[in-house]
Design an enzyme around this catalytic site. Structure first.
Site, mmCIF file in Angstrom:
data_model
loop_
_atom_site.group_PDB
_atom_site.id
_atom_site.type_symbol
_atom_site.label_atom_id
_atom_site.label_comp_id
_atom_site.label_asym_id
_atom_site.label_seq_id
_atom_site.Cartn_x
_atom_site.Cartn_y
_atom_site.Cartn_z
ATOM 1 N N TYR A 42 -5.067 -3.490 -0.685
ATOM 2 C CA TYR A 42 -3.901 -4.178 -0.117
ATOM 3 C C TYR A 42 -4.294 -5.069 1.066
ATOM 4 O O TYR A 42 -3.532 -5.944 1.458
ATOM 5 C CB TYR A 42 -2.848 -3.185 0.365
ATOM 6 C CG TYR A 42 -2.179 -2.364 -0.701
ATOM 7 C CD1 TYR A 42 -2.444 -2.567 -2.062
ATOM 8 C CD2 TYR A 42 -1.279 -1.358 -0.365
ATOM 9 C CE1 TYR A 42 -1.835 -1.786 -3.031
ATOM 10 C CE2 TYR A 42 -0.654 -0.587 -1.331
ATOM 11 C CZ TYR A 42 -0.937 -0.798 -2.658
ATOM 12 O OH TYR A 42 -0.327 -0.014 -3.614
ATOM 13 N N HIS A 100 -7.560 4.710 -6.907
ATOM 14 C CA HIS A 100 -6.510 3.734 -7.191
ATOM 15 C C HIS A 100 -6.329 3.495 -8.691
ATOM 16 O O HIS A 100 -5.206 3.319 -9.164
ATOM 17 C CB HIS A 100 -6.827 2.414 -6.482
ATOM 18 C CG HIS A 100 -5.628 1.562 -6.231
ATOM 19 N ND1 HIS A 100 -5.595 0.582 -5.272
ATOM 20 C CD2 HIS A 100 -4.403 1.531 -6.806
ATOM 21 C CE1 HIS A 100 -4.414 0.003 -5.265
ATOM 22 N NE2 HIS A 100 -3.678 0.549 -6.196
#
Length: 269
Positions: A42, A100
């Site tokens: 991110y 992730h």
């Protein structure tokens, strides 16, 4: 208040970058969110850390999740990358660290990175560990490696139009918390007549109904927004009590509509 378990309603931080991102994060914490969900990919772990530091809240009052990017899965790379995340966050420990994605196209053996994330917990870098975007088969393999009780959560796409029932049921049957990302489907649920009717009956927004549904199912959800009024509305979804009929009606609108589906992703259930 010390947060020891995963708060069921968290604040997703994807897209919350720079000064505006910090402002949104601070607003979420002021409104009452106590779970911030970030990731190495991110690019905003520093913003999340800044918001936690500036919030005035005690460290133990904010549950912080980050996710390891697959590029750090090779042997010997995962823990150093988590140390770097901690430096960016300004924390000594995260509450939850997730893988992730499964390694793209299976390039790295599952055991290589699963064993490393288990070490992150054993070494105290992360209080809990979990996975994201893992299928039933991958969950079974992971549990065989690290133990049936080691996986705190599986975070994957789930909302009224993408209910992922088989995977969600498997997780709940095995004591793995379901964490919904895209829980309000990027705000694309507005044309659904069933959701419109239920929202009107409760004097709520469709996004609030979607979140109330996920919470009623026992899932966690991590909506996000840059707008304070939306952040506040989403938080208020916790006060909406859906009837069993409401829940059955929402279950009926599942379209299996997946929005996040990279070519290198897993073979979905």
């Amino acid at each position: 208040m010390t947060v020891r378990t995963i708060p069921k309603l968290g604040f997703g931080t994807y897209g919350r970058t720079g000064p505006e991102g910090i402002s949104a994060l601070l607003a979420a914490l002021e409104i009452g969110y106590r779970h911030l969900d970030t990731a190495q990919d991110y690019g905003n772990e520093s913003e999340v850390g800044a918001a936690v530091a500036r919030s005035g809240l005690a460290r133990d009052d904010v549950f912080v999740t980050t996710k390891i990017a697959p590029r750090h899965y090779a042997k010997g790379n995962l823990l150093p990358s988590l140390h770097e995340s901690l430096d960016r966050l300004g924390l000594e420990q995260v509450d939850l660290t997730l893988l992730h994605w499964p390694s793209p196209n299976g390039e790295i053996e599952l055991g290589d990175y699963v064993e490393q994330i288990a070490e992150a917990k054993q070494s105290g870098l992360s209080r809990l560990i979990g996975v994201s975007n893992f299928t039933i088969d991958l969950l079974q393999q992971t549990m065989a490696i690290v133990g049936e009780d080691a996986i705190a959560t599986n975070q994957f796409e789930l909302n009224p139009h993408m209910q992922n029932k088989r995977l969600a049921d498997f997780c709940q049957a095995n004591g793995i918390l379901v964490t919904c990302y895209l829980p309000i489907a990027h705000g694309t649920l507005g044309d659904d007549p069933v959701l419109q009717r239920i929202a009107a009956a409760h004097g709520a927004t469709i996004a609030q109904v979607a979140l109330a549904f996920e919470l009623a199912k026992g899932y966690a959800a991590i909506p996000t927004s840059s707008k304070v009024e939306r952040i506040r509305e989403n938080f208020a979804s916790q006060s909406i009590v859906l009837s069993p009929t409401d829940i059955r009606d929402i279950e009926s609108v599942d379209q299996g509509r997946r929005r996040i589906d990279p070519a290198w992703g897993p073979d979905w259930d």
